[in-house]
Design an enzyme around this catalytic site. Structure first.
Site: not given
Length: 269
Positions: A40, A70, A85, A190
């Site tokens: 993020g 996403l 990634k 998160c």
């Protein structure tokens, strides 16, 4: 270094800034930033560093793109789910700016390899957006030992934190001066806490700004300050951080010739 006609056009909005100019842009093109994490915080930071013309960007991350990423990791698309990634980020940077060399390092950074990786890569700045406290301490210690400025950004729910650390300097705190040294403190991901997607974009962009400031200095020195962002009240605050004279990480650095620092209690961004 001289800029080509295409570079003069591409970076014109930087070059007309008195505080950056052609010399500052040339410094950016010669600079190297290492990012820890392409999530993020790393996602927008990579985009803005590449757009700014930072000549070399290295990213360490062993994770793959997941659908749940996403909501906040705007570097990736639905068609890239399952890809590493760093591989997806490399493709995005290649589309964005061919001036940039991208190093995709698909491994996890730990206390066992952090010093080796930072020594081998020798970046001008380290930008840490990793998702756990133990990793942040490992990165902070390695950056301090190598005297590499550390930009550390973190988000959780509606709050963000950002700091730049150069703990080898006599009047500047290191990351451990700020957070202490207990990597076993309880943390939440998160997935458990939640995180406002747009806030990770804000913090990642601010972290990129600080990395650019390290590479081509402008404005006030931000090392030793902590920026706190509260998205619930739309409030930004800046605190001065003090060096801890008893800090085990940096208290002997000036006499030992060691180096740098890191930052706060993160959530998995």
């Amino acid at each position: 270094m001289s800029l080509s006609d295409a570079q003069l056009d591409r970076y014109a909005r930087h070059i007309v800034l008195r505080e950056v100019g052609g010399a500052g842009q040339a410094r950016l093109l010669r600079s190297h930033v290492l990012l820890i994490g392409a999530g993020g915080i790393g996602s927008p930071a990579i985009q803005y560093l590449a757009a700014a013309g930072v000549g070399r960007i290295s990213v360490i991350d062993d994770d793959t793109v997941a659908l749940s990423n996403l909501q906040r990791q705007t570097l990736y698309g639905t068609d890239q789910i399952g890809q590493l990634k760093v591989a997806a980020a490399a493709a995005a940077v290649a589309r964005l700016n061919r001036d940039v060399r991208f190093d995709a390092i698909g491994e996890r950074i730990t206390t066992a390899n952090a010093a080796r990786l930072l020594h081998a890569l020798a970046p001008d700045a380290v930008l840490d957006g990793s998702d756990n406290f133990a990793t942040r301490l490992a990165v902070a210690d390695a950056a301090l030992a190598a005297r590499i400025p550390l930009i550390a950004a973190a988000v959780a729910e509606f709050e963000g934190q950002l700091g730049t650390f150069r703990g080898w300097e006599p009047d500047k705190p290191c990351y451990r001066c700020f957070v202490g040294g207990d990597p076993e403190r309880p943390e939440a991901t998160c997935a458990e806490q939640g995180v406002l997607g747009a806030l990770t974009g804000v913090m990642g962009s601010l972290a990129a700004l600080e990395a650019i400031r390290v590479c081509a200095p402008f404005g006030e020195d931000s090392a030793g300050k902590l920026l706190l962002v509260d998205a619930l009240s739309l409030r930004f605050r800046t605190l001065a951080l003090s060096k801890d004279p008893g800090c085990a990480a940096c208290s002997g650095v000036q006499t030992r010739s060691s180096s740098s620092g890191t930052m706060p209690q993160p959530s998995n961004a």
